[in-house]
Design an enzyme around this catalytic site. Structure first.
Site, mmCIF file in Angstrom:
data_model
loop_
_atom_site.group_PDB
_atom_site.id
_atom_site.type_symbol
_atom_site.label_atom_id
_atom_site.label_comp_id
_atom_site.label_asym_id
_atom_site.label_seq_id
_atom_site.Cartn_x
_atom_site.Cartn_y
_atom_site.Cartn_z
ATOM 1 C CE LYS A 43 -4.059 -2.136 2.449
ATOM 2 N NZ LYS A 43 -4.963 -2.381 3.450
ATOM 3 C CE LYS B 103 -14.127 1.835 -0.961
ATOM 4 N NZ LYS B 103 -12.846 1.697 -0.449
ATOM 5 C CE LYS C 185 -15.147 -5.607 -1.447
ATOM 6 N NZ LYS C 185 -16.122 -5.830 -0.834
ATOM 7 C CG ASP C 186 -8.474 -3.291 2.292
ATOM 8 O OD1 ASP C 186 -9.073 -4.189 1.724
ATOM 9 O OD2 ASP C 186 -7.420 -3.563 3.308
ATOM 10 N NE ARG C 187 -9.109 6.934 4.045
ATOM 11 C CZ ARG C 187 -9.084 8.298 4.947
ATOM 12 N NH1 ARG C 187 -9.328 7.919 6.274
ATOM 13 N NH2 ARG C 187 -8.996 9.227 4.520
#
Length: 415
Positions: free
Chosen positions: A24, A53, A82-84
């Site tokens: 990430k 997104k 969901k993951d940011r």
């Protein structure tokens, strides 16, 4: 305590050194694509959109879409958060009458594409998620080391199915502790921890420390930043009712249940770690509860007990990938293991000073029946490769409720 220190108590299944690295670094390094249940496309009352997104929290973007469309955020359905810090694709449903308004919405780092008409999407209305993940800052030997780790884990039956750090908090690792206090009926101490614990690196920490020291609700309402909306909801309700129990019950249901779910997850992780130390994960024992598996997808509501009579039959099903040994997500109606696995479950509960009845005595919206959860992960379609000057790239599919970060943890050994 951050999540790395917290996770140090849970054993790895792989004994080989990890490849290290970082995930990430860019949102594009972590791509998640939801695979929905086909049933969401049945019906005409709702419009189904594919939501893309980037660097957005799921609930935050849902509320922004609702605001711009002039509808309640409760009218927007989605299958899971969901993951940011990622690029994610997931399906959402809106009332059919709001279709044109939603189509006209423009939000930075958000794309909405109408797909079909269908039904309201509820939490859990998905098969799973496809992932494309890049691990950066690794050495050139990372490919060979990854190959060795994956070979070892395949021999052991898969990756350990730990709940990921997202379940507990990345920097404020307190959700499970709050959950335990709620189970014990200590609503005042749970509120103090939720409102007052600060790790020293987040906005609002000074206000949290002040509350920890003074428990002054009026001062906290003045000092807590507006973005801490759930903390402020708790404070407002307590000021109005004088009851921390009523204050917790005023939170939105998904938020209210986060704490109990986190504690259930913590107990499961403890069990899984102990089982790695003491018992096999991929070999059923008499007393175990196994879950049925079809096409690599575990059906957690379809379970049966291992007995002396069916032991060899179940072992063969596990070898063929048609069943998996499960562990406990403790709750008042959970099917308990017996024999040696059952003794281990009892040791976990006794060590924590918790009984299954505690999950039933919670206020009704928080009460948790519990269920079984498979101990191992077998990523479907797992491929990987080394990209010079970039890092290791992985692609795989995971069933719903399974964490990609738990797969990466075995490979990276970073926490």
């Amino acid at each position: 305590m951050d999540y790395r220190e917290f996770f140090s108590q849970f054993r790895h299944l792989s004994e080989k050194p990890g490849i290290g690295g970082k995930i990430k670094i860019l949102p594009e390094d972590f791509v998640v694509i939801e695979d929905p249940l086909p049933q969401i496309f049945e019906g005409r009352k709702h419009a189904i959109f594919l939501l893309k997104k980037r660097n957005w929290d799921t609930m935050a973007v849902i509320k922004e879409i609702a605001k711009r469309a002039g509808i309640s955020h409760r009218d927007i359905g989605f299958a899971g958060t969901k993951d940011r810090h990622a690029v994610t694709y997931q399906y959402i449903s809106v009332p059919a009458g709001a279709k044109e308004k939603v189509e006209s919405i423009q939000i930075r780092d958000v794309e909405l594409r109408f797909v079909s008409y269908g039904r309201f999407i509820k939490l859990g209305h998905l098969l799973g998620n496809r992932f494309r993940i890049i691990i950066r800052d690794v050495e050139g030997s990372a490919f060979d080391r990854t190959k060795e780790i994956i070979r070892e884990l395949r021999e052991k039956g898969g990756f350990p199915n730990y709940f990921g750090y997202q379940r507990f908090g990345e920097r404020r690792v307190v959700n499970h502790l709050i959950g335990k206090l709620l189970l014990q009926g200590e609503f005042d101490e749970a509120a103090r921890l939720f409102l007052g614990y600060a790790d020293g690196s987040m906005e609002g920490d000074e206000a949290r420390r002040n509350f920890w020291e003074t428990e002054d609700v009026d001062r906290a309402l003045e000092e807590f930043p507006r973005f801490l909306r759930y903390e402020r909801t708790l404070l407002y309700t307590y000021k109005k009712t004088g009851s921390w129990k009523k204050a917790f019950l005023s939170l939105p249901l998904p938020i209210m249940r986060i704490f109990i779910h986190a504690y259930q997850s913590y107990l499961f992780n403890l069990y899984l770690s102990r089982r790695i130390e003491e018992l096999p994960l991929n070999e059923p024992l008499v007393g175990d509860i196994v879950v049925q598996v079809k096409g690599g997808i575990p059906y957690r509501d379809r379970t049966y007990r291992v007995t002396e009579t069916n032991l060899n039959f179940v072992r063969e099903k596990v070898k063929r990938g048609e069943a998996m040994v499960s562990g406990p997500l403790f709750g008042f109606a959970m099917r308990r293991a017996k024999g040696i696995p059952g003794e281990l479950e009892e040791e976990i509960l006794e060590g924590e000073g918790i009984t299954l009845d505690a999950f039933k005595k919670l206020p009704k919206p928080m009460a948790e029946p519990g269920r079984r959860r498979e101990l191992l992960i077998r990523p479907i379609g797992l491929t990987y490769g080394y990209l010079p000057e970039t890092g290791m790239c992985f692609r795989f599919f995971l069933p719903k409720g399974v964490y990609a970060t738990s797969v990466l943890r075995e490979i990276m050994k970073d926490h």
